[in-house]
Write a protein that holds these residues in place. Structure first.
Motif, PDB file in Angstrom:
ATOM      1  N   ILE A 118       0.852  -1.191   0.000  1.00 58.43           N
ATOM      2  CA  ILE A 118       0.000   0.000   0.000  1.00 58.43           C
ATOM      3  C   ILE A 118       0.888   1.240   0.000  1.00 58.43           C
ATOM      4  O   ILE A 118       1.815   1.349   0.797  1.00 58.43           O
ATOM      5  CB  ILE A 118      -0.922   0.029   1.244  1.00 58.43           C
ATOM      6  CG1 ILE A 118      -1.805  -1.223   1.294  1.00 58.43           C
ATOM      7  CG2 ILE A 118      -1.758   1.315   1.268  1.00 58.43           C
ATOM      8  CD1 ILE A 118      -2.763  -1.387   0.144  1.00 58.43           C
ATOM      9  N   ILE A 119       0.579   2.153  -0.911  1.00 55.52           N
ATOM     10  CA  ILE A 119       1.288   3.428  -0.984  1.00 55.52           C
ATOM     11  C   ILE A 119       0.332   4.487  -0.442  1.00 55.52           C
ATOM     12  O   ILE A 119      -0.762   4.677  -0.993  1.00 55.52           O
ATOM     13  CB  ILE A 119       1.691   3.768  -2.441  1.00 55.52           C
ATOM     14  CG1 ILE A 119       2.437   2.596  -3.101  1.00 55.52           C
ATOM     15  CG2 ILE A 119       2.505   5.057  -2.484  1.00 55.52           C
ATOM     16  CD1 ILE A 119       3.677   2.126  -2.391  1.00 55.52           C
ATOM     17  N   GLU A 120       0.727   5.134   0.645  1.00 55.51           N
ATOM     18  CA  GLU A 120      -0.114   6.157   1.269  1.00 55.51           C
ATOM     19  C   GLU A 120       0.480   7.524   0.958  1.00 55.51           C
ATOM     20  O   GLU A 120       1.635   7.787   1.278  1.00 55.51           O
ATOM     21  CB  GLU A 120      -0.168   5.933   2.778  1.00 55.51           C
ATOM     22  CG  GLU A 120      -1.111   6.877   3.489  1.00 55.51           C
ATOM     23  CD  GLU A 120      -1.155   6.607   4.978  1.00 55.51           C
ATOM     24  OE1 GLU A 120      -1.903   5.709   5.392  1.00 55.51           O
ATOM     25  OE2 GLU A 120      -0.415   7.285   5.715  1.00 55.51           O
ATOM     26  N   VAL A 121      -0.322   8.376   0.323  1.00 54.71           N
ATOM     27  CA  VAL A 121       0.134   9.708  -0.079  1.00 54.71           C
ATOM     28  C   VAL A 121      -0.671  10.750   0.691  1.00 54.71           C
ATOM     29  O   VAL A 121      -1.905  10.761   0.618  1.00 54.71           O
ATOM     30  CB  VAL A 121      -0.038   9.923  -1.603  1.00 54.71           C
ATOM     31  CG1 VAL A 121       0.508  11.289  -2.021  1.00 54.71           C
ATOM     32  CG2 VAL A 121       0.648   8.804  -2.387  1.00 54.71           C
ATOM     33  N   SER A 122       0.027  11.614   1.437  1.00 55.07           N
ATOM     34  CA  SER A 122      -0.613  12.696   2.186  1.00 55.07           C
ATOM     35  C   SER A 122      -0.428  13.999   1.425  1.00 55.07           C
ATOM     36  O   SER A 122       0.669  14.272   0.920  1.00 55.07           O
ATOM     37  CB  SER A 122       0.017  12.832   3.571  1.00 55.07           C
ATOM     38  OG  SER A 122      -0.127  11.613   4.275  1.00 55.07           O
ATOM     39  N   LEU A 123      -1.496  14.795   1.362  1.00 54.61           N
ATOM     40  CA  LEU A 123      -1.473  16.070   0.623  1.00 54.61           C
ATOM     41  C   LEU A 123      -2.076  17.177   1.478  1.00 54.61           C
ATOM     42  O   LEU A 123      -2.924  16.908   2.315  1.00 54.61           O
ATOM     43  CB  LEU A 123      -2.330  15.955  -0.650  1.00 54.61           C
ATOM     44  CG  LEU A 123      -1.998  14.850  -1.625  1.00 54.61           C
ATOM     45  CD1 LEU A 123      -3.126  14.700  -2.626  1.00 54.61           C
ATOM     46  CD2 LEU A 123      -0.709  15.165  -2.335  1.00 54.61           C
ATOM     47  N   ASN A 124      -1.678  18.433   1.188  1.00 51.88           N
ATOM     48  CA  ASN A 124      -2.292  19.558   1.890  1.00 51.88           C
ATOM     49  C   ASN A 124      -3.229  20.347   0.974  1.00 51.88           C
ATOM     50  O   ASN A 124      -3.713  21.406   1.332  1.00 51.88           O
ATOM     51  CB  ASN A 124      -1.222  20.478   2.495  1.00 51.88           C
ATOM     52  CG  ASN A 124      -0.454  21.250   1.437  1.00 51.88           C
ATOM     53  OD1 ASN A 124      -0.515  20.939   0.242  1.00 51.88           O
ATOM     54  ND2 ASN A 124       0.287  22.257   1.854  1.00 51.88           N
ATOM     55  N   ALA A 125      -3.489  19.837  -0.233  1.00 51.31           N
ATOM     56  CA  ALA A 125      -4.401  20.485  -1.183  1.00 51.31           C
ATOM     57  C   ALA A 125      -4.832  19.444  -2.214  1.00 51.31           C
ATOM     58  O   ALA A 125      -4.207  18.390  -2.322  1.00 51.31           O
ATOM     59  CB  ALA A 125      -3.697  21.656  -1.884  1.00 51.31           C
ATOM     60  N   VAL A 126      -5.887  19.758  -2.971  1.00 49.44           N
ATOM     61  CA  VAL A 126      -6.341  18.851  -4.029  1.00 49.44           C
ATOM     62  C   VAL A 126      -5.295  18.823  -5.140  1.00 49.44           C
ATOM     63  O   VAL A 126      -4.878  19.877  -5.634  1.00 49.44           O
ATOM     64  CB  VAL A 126      -7.710  19.307  -4.593  1.00 49.44           C
ATOM     65  CG1 VAL A 126      -8.126  18.456  -5.781  1.00 49.44           C
ATOM     66  CG2 VAL A 126      -8.770  19.262  -3.509  1.00 49.44           C
ATOM     67  N   ASN A 127      -4.837  17.650  -5.505  1.00 51.31           N
ATOM     68  CA  ASN A 127      -3.886  17.460  -6.610  1.00 51.31           C
ATOM     69  C   ASN A 127      -4.162  16.098  -7.225  1.00 51.31           C
ATOM     70  O   ASN A 127      -4.996  15.335  -6.737  1.00 51.31           O
ATOM     71  CB  ASN A 127      -2.434  17.495  -6.114  1.00 51.31           C
ATOM     72  CG  ASN A 127      -1.739  18.851  -6.272  1.00 51.31           C
ATOM     73  OD1 ASN A 127      -0.527  18.934  -6.240  1.00 51.31           O
ATOM     74  ND2 ASN A 127      -2.490  19.922  -6.436  1.00 51.31           N
ATOM     75  N   ASN A 128      -3.449  15.796  -8.290  1.00 50.49           N
ATOM     76  CA  ASN A 128      -3.518  14.470  -8.892  1.00 50.49           C
ATOM     77  C   ASN A 128      -2.449  13.589  -8.241  1.00 50.49           C
ATOM     78  O   ASN A 128      -1.326  14.042  -8.028  1.00 50.49           O
ATOM     79  CB  ASN A 128      -3.239  14.542 -10.397  1.00 50.49           C
ATOM     80  CG  ASN A 128      -4.198  15.483 -11.089  1.00 50.49           C
ATOM     81  OD1 ASN A 128      -5.400  15.377 -10.948  1.00 50.49           O
ATOM     82  ND2 ASN A 128      -3.665  16.446 -11.816  1.00 50.49           N
ATOM     83  N   VAL A 129      -2.821  12.357  -7.938  1.00 45.98           N
ATOM     84  CA  VAL A 129      -1.863  11.381  -7.418  1.00 45.98           C
ATOM     85  C   VAL A 129      -1.861  10.222  -8.405  1.00 45.98           C
ATOM     86  O   VAL A 129      -2.914   9.651  -8.691  1.00 45.98           O
ATOM     87  CB  VAL A 129      -2.257  10.889  -6.010  1.00 45.98           C
ATOM     88  CG1 VAL A 129      -1.327   9.774  -5.547  1.00 45.98           C
ATOM     89  CG2 VAL A 129      -2.224  12.042  -5.021  1.00 45.98           C
ATOM     90  N   ARG A 130      -0.690   9.923  -8.954  1.00 49.46           N
ATOM     91  CA  ARG A 130      -0.594   8.893  -9.983  1.00 49.46           C
ATOM     92  C   ARG A 130       0.495   7.889  -9.616  1.00 49.46           C
ATOM     93  O   ARG A 130       1.650   8.266  -9.412  1.00 49.46           O
ATOM     94  CB  ARG A 130      -0.253   9.522 -11.328  1.00 49.46           C
ATOM     95  CG  ARG A 130      -1.149  10.701 -11.703  1.00 49.46           C
ATOM     96  CD  ARG A 130      -0.770  11.243 -13.066  1.00 49.46           C
ATOM     97  NE  ARG A 130      -1.113  12.627 -13.268  1.00 49.46           N
ATOM     98  CZ  ARG A 130      -1.995  13.062 -14.166  1.00 49.46           C
ATOM     99  NH1 ARG A 130      -2.655  12.222 -14.920  1.00 49.46           N
ATOM    100  NH2 ARG A 130      -2.223  14.354 -14.321  1.00 49.46           N
ATOM    101  N   LEU A 131       0.099   6.624  -9.529  1.00 51.21           N
ATOM    102  CA  LEU A 131       1.028   5.519  -9.290  1.00 51.21           C
ATOM    103  C   LEU A 131       1.264   4.865 -10.637  1.00 51.21           C
ATOM    104  O   LEU A 131       0.303   4.506 -11.321  1.00 51.21           O
ATOM    105  CB  LEU A 131       0.397   4.527  -8.299  1.00 51.21           C
ATOM    106  CG  LEU A 131       1.155   3.224  -8.038  1.00 51.21           C
ATOM    107  CD1 LEU A 131       2.483   3.485  -7.335  1.00 51.21           C
ATOM    108  CD2 LEU A 131       0.297   2.271  -7.221  1.00 51.21           C
ATOM    109  N   MET A 132       2.527   4.742 -11.050  1.00 57.86           N
ATOM    110  CA  MET A 132       2.811   4.202 -12.380  1.00 57.86           C
ATOM    111  C   MET A 132       4.103   3.410 -12.407  1.00 57.86           C
ATOM    112  O   MET A 132       4.965   3.564 -11.546  1.00 57.86           O
ATOM    113  CB  MET A 132       2.835   5.329 -13.414  1.00 57.86           C
ATOM    114  CG  MET A 132       3.925   6.365 -13.196  1.00 57.86           C
ATOM    115  SD  MET A 132       3.784   7.807 -14.268  1.00 57.86           S
ATOM    116  CE  MET A 132       2.687   8.852 -13.338  1.00 57.86           C
ATOM    117  N   THR A 133       4.198   2.556 -13.420  1.00 56.76           N
ATOM    118  CA  THR A 133       5.402   1.755 -13.616  1.00 56.76           C
ATOM    119  C   THR A 133       6.521   2.644 -14.157  1.00 56.76           C
ATOM    120  O   THR A 133       6.279   3.760 -14.625  1.00 56.76           O
ATOM    121  CB  THR A 133       5.134   0.631 -14.633  1.00 56.76           C
ATOM    122  OG1 THR A 133       4.760   1.239 -15.883  1.00 56.76           O
ATOM    123  CG2 THR A 133       4.043  -0.315 -14.160  1.00 56.76           C
TER     124      THR A 133
END
Length: 103
Positions: free
Chosen positions: A21-36
């Motif tokens: 599991i990759i957990e990404v914390s943000l302080n604003a709305v953005n795009n989060v992309r997990l890729m090869t």
């Protein structure tokens, strides 16, 4: 070589097992992309690329690595007001998880 015309933050996750599991914390709305790795290369060259994730309206965002390999996370501001501050945490796959057979 051209680069995307918006700001982004890149995290090289290196080799990860399926189910991690990759957990990404943000302080604003953005795009989060997990890729090869090959898709990250295509992203940096502004070509079509595939990814898991999308617009992150809540934090943290949790994404599961679908298959073992070299993975990257990109947090980017495309379509948003600015680049969010972000942090990535890798949560190991459960040890008892069965590896799926290669397809």
């Amino acid at each position: 070589m051209s680069k995307p015309n918006f700001r982004f933050t890149h995290y090289d996750l290196r080799e990860q097992r399926a189910g991690t599991i990759i957990e990404v914390s943000l302080n604003a709305v953005n795009n989060v992309r997990l890729m090869t790795a090959p898709n990250f290369q295509r992203f940096t060259e502004v070509l079509d690329f595939k990814y898991i994730g999308g617009v992150a309206r809540k934090s943290p965002v949790k994404l599961a690595v679908p298959e073992s390999g070299h993975w990257h996370v990109v947090v980017d501001m495309e379509g948003h007001h600015g680049l969010a501050e972000s942090a990535v945490k890798v949560i190991a796959a459960p040890a008892n998880q069965k590896m799926s057979p290669p397809s």
